[in-house]
Design a protein around this motif. Structure first.
Motif, PDB file in Angstrom:
ATOM      1  N   ALA A   5      45.989  25.147  36.279  1.00  5.68           N
ATOM      2  CA  ALA A   5      44.748  25.886  36.021  1.00  5.68           C
ATOM      3  C   ALA A   5      43.996  26.164  37.322  1.00  5.68           C
ATOM      4  O   ALA A   5      43.464  27.267  37.524  1.00  5.68           O
ATOM      5  N   ILE A   6      43.938  25.184  38.203  1.00 10.92           N
ATOM      6  CA  ILE A   6      43.233  25.357  39.477  1.00 10.92           C
ATOM      7  C   ILE A   6      43.947  26.392  40.347  1.00 10.92           C
ATOM      8  O   ILE A   6      43.318  27.248  40.971  1.00 10.92           O
ATOM      9  N   LEU A   7      45.272  26.343  40.370  1.00 10.72           N
ATOM     10  CA  LEU A   7      46.040  27.279  41.176  1.00 10.72           C
ATOM     11  C   LEU A   7      45.929  28.713  40.656  1.00 10.72           C
ATOM     12  O   LEU A   7      45.964  29.671  41.443  1.00 10.72           O
ATOM     13  N   LEU A   8      45.813  28.874  39.333  1.00  7.86           N
ATOM     14  CA  LEU A   8      45.782  30.214  38.735  1.00  7.86           C
ATOM     15  C   LEU A   8      44.370  30.752  38.539  1.00  7.86           C
ATOM     16  O   LEU A   8      44.203  31.848  38.003  1.00  7.86           O
ATOM     17  N   ARG A   9      43.386  30.004  38.976  1.00 10.85           N
ATOM     18  CA  ARG A   9      41.989  30.377  38.703  1.00 10.85           C
ATOM     19  C   ARG A   9      41.657  31.787  39.180  1.00 10.85           C
ATOM     20  O   ARG A   9      41.104  32.595  38.415  1.00 10.85           O
ATOM     21  N   GLU A  10      41.935  32.113  40.420  1.00  6.96           N
ATOM     22  CA  GLU A  10      41.549  33.410  40.961  1.00  6.96           C
ATOM     23  C   GLU A  10      42.274  34.542  40.250  1.00  6.96           C
ATOM     24  O   GLU A  10      41.673  35.576  39.936  1.00  6.96           O
ATOM     25  N   ARG A  11      43.545  34.356  39.970  1.00  6.87           N
ATOM     26  CA  ARG A  11      44.307  35.392  39.273  1.00  6.87           C
ATOM     27  C   ARG A  11      43.760  35.594  37.860  1.00  6.87           C
ATOM     28  O   ARG A  11      43.630  36.729  37.383  1.00  6.87           O
ATOM     29  N   PHE A  12      43.437  34.507  37.203  1.00  5.27           N
ATOM     30  CA  PHE A  12      42.890  34.590  35.849  1.00  5.27           C
ATOM     31  C   PHE A  12      41.528  35.289  35.870  1.00  5.27           C
ATOM     32  O   PHE A  12      41.212  36.091  34.998  1.00  5.27           O
ATOM     33  N   GLY A  13      40.714  34.963  36.856  1.00  6.11           N
ATOM     34  CA  GLY A  13      39.404  35.596  36.975  1.00  6.11           C
ATOM     35  C   GLY A  13      39.508  37.093  37.167  1.00  6.11           C
ATOM     36  O   GLY A  13      38.726  37.865  36.583  1.00  6.11           O
ATOM     37  N   ARG A  14      40.474  37.543  37.983  1.00  5.52           N
ATOM     38  CA  ARG A  14      40.660  38.986  38.183  1.00  5.52           C
ATOM     39  C   ARG A  14      41.092  39.664  36.894  1.00  5.52           C
ATOM     40  O   ARG A  14      40.647  40.774  36.572  1.00  5.52           O
ATOM     41  N   LEU A  15      41.953  38.993  36.141  1.00  5.56           N
ATOM     42  CA  LEU A  15      42.420  39.551  34.873  1.00  5.56           C
ATOM     43  C   LEU A  15      41.268  39.763  33.902  1.00  5.56           C
ATOM     44  O   LEU A  15      41.209  40.768  33.174  1.00  5.56           O
ATOM     45  N   LEU A  16      40.331  38.827  33.900  1.00  2.00           N
ATOM     46  CA  LEU A  16      39.210  38.898  32.959  1.00  2.00           C
ATOM     47  C   LEU A  16      38.099  39.825  33.429  1.00  2.00           C
ATOM     48  O   LEU A  16      37.047  39.902  32.783  1.00  2.00           O
ATOM     49  N   LYS A  17      38.315  40.544  34.502  1.00  2.00           N
ATOM     50  CA  LYS A  17      37.389  41.605  34.882  1.00  2.00           C
ATOM     51  C   LYS A  17      37.485  42.786  33.913  1.00  2.00           C
ATOM     52  O   LYS A  17      36.588  43.636  33.866  1.00  2.00           O
ATOM     53  N   ARG A  18      38.556  42.825  33.151  1.00  2.00           N
ATOM     54  CA  ARG A  18      38.739  43.889  32.170  1.00  2.00           C
ATOM     55  C   ARG A  18      37.859  43.601  30.949  1.00  2.00           C
ATOM     56  O   ARG A  18      38.002  42.552  30.315  1.00  2.00           O
ATOM     57  N   PRO A  19      36.970  44.523  30.587  1.00  2.00           N
ATOM     58  CA  PRO A  19      36.052  44.284  29.458  1.00  2.00           C
ATOM     59  C   PRO A  19      36.766  43.949  28.153  1.00  2.00           C
ATOM     60  O   PRO A  19      36.292  43.104  27.379  1.00  2.00           O
ATOM     61  N   ALA A  20      37.917  44.589  27.902  1.00  2.00           N
ATOM     62  CA  ALA A  20      38.622  44.356  26.646  1.00  2.00           C
ATOM     63  C   ALA A  20      39.148  42.934  26.531  1.00  2.00           C
ATOM     64  O   ALA A  20      39.298  42.402  25.420  1.00  2.00           O
ATOM     65  N   LEU A  21      39.448  42.299  27.662  1.00  2.00           N
ATOM     66  CA  LEU A  21      39.907  40.908  27.660  1.00  2.00           C
ATOM     67  C   LEU A  21      38.741  39.932  27.758  1.00  2.00           C
ATOM     68  O   LEU A  21      38.804  38.821  27.213  1.00  2.00           O
ATOM     69  N   TRP A  22      37.688  40.330  28.436  1.00  2.00           N
ATOM     70  CA  TRP A  22      36.544  39.454  28.628  1.00  2.00           C
ATOM     71  C   TRP A  22      35.735  39.275  27.348  1.00  2.00           C
ATOM     72  O   TRP A  22      35.254  38.181  27.061  1.00  2.00           O
ATOM     73  N   ALA A  23      35.597  40.324  26.545  1.00  2.00           N
ATOM     74  CA  ALA A  23      34.775  40.260  25.335  1.00  2.00           C
ATOM     75  C   ALA A  23      35.224  39.160  24.368  1.00  2.00           C
ATOM     76  O   ALA A  23      34.399  38.366  23.903  1.00  2.00           O
ATOM     77  N   PRO A  24      36.524  39.066  24.026  1.00  2.00           N
ATOM     78  CA  PRO A  24      36.916  37.973  23.123  1.00  2.00           C
ATOM     79  C   PRO A  24      36.691  36.588  23.702  1.00  2.00           C
ATOM     80  O   PRO A  24      36.402  35.641  22.963  1.00  2.00           O
ATOM     81  N   VAL A  25      36.807  36.445  25.027  1.00  2.00           N
ATOM     82  CA  VAL A  25      36.542  35.157  25.664  1.00  2.00           C
ATOM     83  C   VAL A  25      35.093  34.750  25.439  1.00  2.00           C
ATOM     84  O   VAL A  25      34.796  33.590  25.114  1.00  2.00           O
ATOM     85  N   VAL A  26      34.178  35.699  25.594  1.00  2.00           N
ATOM     86  CA  VAL A  26      32.754  35.411  25.371  1.00  2.00           C
ATOM     87  C   VAL A  26      32.508  35.018  23.925  1.00  2.00           C
ATOM     88  O   VAL A  26      31.806  34.033  23.637  1.00  2.00           O
ATOM     89  N   VAL A  27      33.080  35.762  22.986  1.00  2.00           N
ATOM     90  CA  VAL A  27      32.876  35.479  21.559  1.00  2.00           C
ATOM     91  C   VAL A  27      33.410  34.094  21.207  1.00  2.00           C
ATOM     92  O   VAL A  27      32.761  33.322  20.483  1.00  2.00           O
ATOM     93  N   ILE A  28      34.585  33.747  21.718  1.00  2.00           N
ATOM     94  CA  ILE A  28      35.180  32.439  21.430  1.00  2.00           C
ATOM     95  C   ILE A  28      34.315  31.319  21.981  1.00  2.00           C
ATOM     96  O   ILE A  28      34.061  30.318  21.304  1.00  2.00           O
ATOM     97  N   ASN A  29      33.833  31.467  23.218  1.00  2.00           N
ATOM     98  CA  ASN A  29      33.004  30.419  23.813  1.00  2.00           C
ATOM     99  C   ASN A  29      31.676  30.269  23.095  1.00  2.00           C
ATOM    100  O   ASN A  29      31.158  29.151  22.963  1.00  2.00           O
ATOM    101  N   LEU A  30      31.108  31.370  22.621  1.00  2.00           N
ATOM    102  CA  LEU A  30      29.849  31.283  21.877  1.00  2.00           C
ATOM    103  C   LEU A  30      30.035  30.597  20.524  1.00  2.00           C
ATOM    104  O   LEU A  30      29.074  30.084  19.956  1.00  2.00           O
TER     105      LEU A  30
END
Length: 405
Positions: free
Chosen positions: A286-311
């Motif tokens: 997880a630590i090694l993939l952090r930056e790559r994962f963060g770039r991937l979640l710059k996409r609104p379509a992928l980021w929105a479900p992450v926000v909903v799940i965390n809420l």
């Protein structure tokens, strides 16, 4: 088309409201770890039906030991504690008031949903039994399943309360602050599984609960303090994987990361050294993939479900077993056995049918969550009497679920 446009607008709104400094990778990893909990329980948990129509817990792992590697992927509580420690240290650092006030706020956010689900089930039990004729053994099974994921909340509260001490340890020892916790679990495992295991008291395994789950949390705190770099992450990944393999091949640890009915040993309750080895490897990845994962979640379509799940994190954790039970209890009571839902999980057909049931469970969870999510919000309109009643109901349910009544 209308639904797609609505989802697109929601994603755009969430994207616009997300602060620039938000660490999307941490939220994304937390969402994955959270979704692994219902996925694992729904895939690896089944029901048998007795002659009186009652349901009882069963697992496909009893018949299909080869499915154990699936549990290696779905057992992501180590990751959950890792990102929990990371987020806690950042929150603790930003907090302007006392430590007690900070801890009180976090406990309240965890406690309200737990109190809600247990109080609701306490009210449902007599209705289901006396009103609808659901067998008492079914209610015992259901109560056990509802309480099963809630142990995590209690442990999480304890490790959260230790955050100030974890911060001090991280600042002094860095990534190595977690090493004594690993050593503690190793010693207890040696005592309970080693040459003198027969002379050891049965309660000895309880000593692993706190250090076992604090291990990944401490790693997260050290990470949040900037004391875990890529070199440490590679060490965690490779060292954890090597220890995991050694424990399986040479030391006879059970392959499944979840309990299997009828097995004498279990890895997760309380956590064994195998759980910490897996948590170390997952944390390193997880630590090694952090930056790559963060770039991937710059996409609104992928980021929105992450926000909903965390809420909806606590709603998912507290109510996902209820969603599965909402399908299983009526089926067992009125329709009998149904492949993939109620019936011995001992065939490939059952596995395929259970995969088909997964969207049904998810849909039921979404439906339940529309009403249950209110428990996550502050109870500003709930008076003292109502809170007391909810507490009494929750306590009564806990007593029943734990087999004390």
């Amino acid at each position: 088309m209308k639904t797609l446009r609505s989802m697109h607008r929601m994603a755009a709104t969430i994207e616009a409201r997300t602060p620039a400094h938000r660490d999307r990778a941490i939220d994304g990893v937390r969402a994955l770890a959270l979704l692994a909990v219902p996925t694992g329980h729904w895939l690896l948990g089944g029901f048998t039906r007795s002659a009186d129509g009652a349901i009882h817990n069963a697992s496909p792992l009893s018949a299909f030991g080869g499915l154990a590697p699936v549990s290696w992927i779905l057992q992501m509580l180590g990751i959950f504690f890792l990102v929990g420690g990371y987020a806690s240290v950042l929150s603790f650092r930003r907090h302007q008031g006392s430590t007690r006030a900070w801890l009180g706020g976090r406990i309240a956010r965890l406690g309200r949903p737990v109190l809600g689900v247990t109080a609701v089930w306490a009210a449902l039990l007599p209705l289901l039994h006396y009103g609808l004729g659901v067998p008492s053994d079914t209610l015992r099974t259901a109560s056990t399943l509802v309480v099963q994921p809630l142990w995590f909340v209690g442990v999480y509260v304890v490790v959260t309360a230790l955050t100030p001490y974890c911060v001090r340890a991280a600042r002094r020892l860095g990534a190595w602050a977690a090493a004594p916790l690993l050593g503690s679990v190793a010693v207890v495992d040696l005592l309970r599984y080693g040459p003198y295991a027969d002379a050891m008291p049965s309660w000895l395994s309880v000593l692993n609960i706190l250090p076992g789950w604090l291990f990944a949390y401490q790693l997260g705190v050290s990470w949040g303090e900037g004391r875990v770099g890529r070199r440490h992450a590679w060490g965690l990944l490779l060292g954890g994987a090597a220890l995991f393999a050694a424990l399986l091949v040479w030391f006879g640890y059970p392959a499944s990361m979840v309990g299997v009915p009828g097995e004498a040993r279990t890895n997760s309750h309380p956590p064994s050294l195998l759980v910490l080895a897996l948590a170390a490897a997952q944390s390193g990845a997880a630590i090694l993939l952090r930056e790559r994962f963060g770039r991937l979640l710059k996409r609104p379509a992928l980021w929105a479900p992450v926000v909903v799940i965390n809420l909806s994190a606590m709603t998912i954790l507290c109510w996902h077993q209820t969603a599965m039970l909402a399908a299983a209890i009526p089926t067992a009571s009125y329709a009998g056995e149904l492949t993939g839902l109620v019936g011995a999980p001992d065939s490939v057909t059952w596995i395929l049918a259970r995969l088909a049931w997964m969207p049904v469970f998810a849909g039921l969870l979404v439906l339940i969550g529309r009403y249950a999510r209110g428990f996550e919000s502050p109870w500003t309109r709930t008076g003292t009497v109502r809170r007391a009643v909810a507490g009494v109901l929750a306590a009564g349910f806990a007593v029943f679920a734990l087999g004390l009544a």
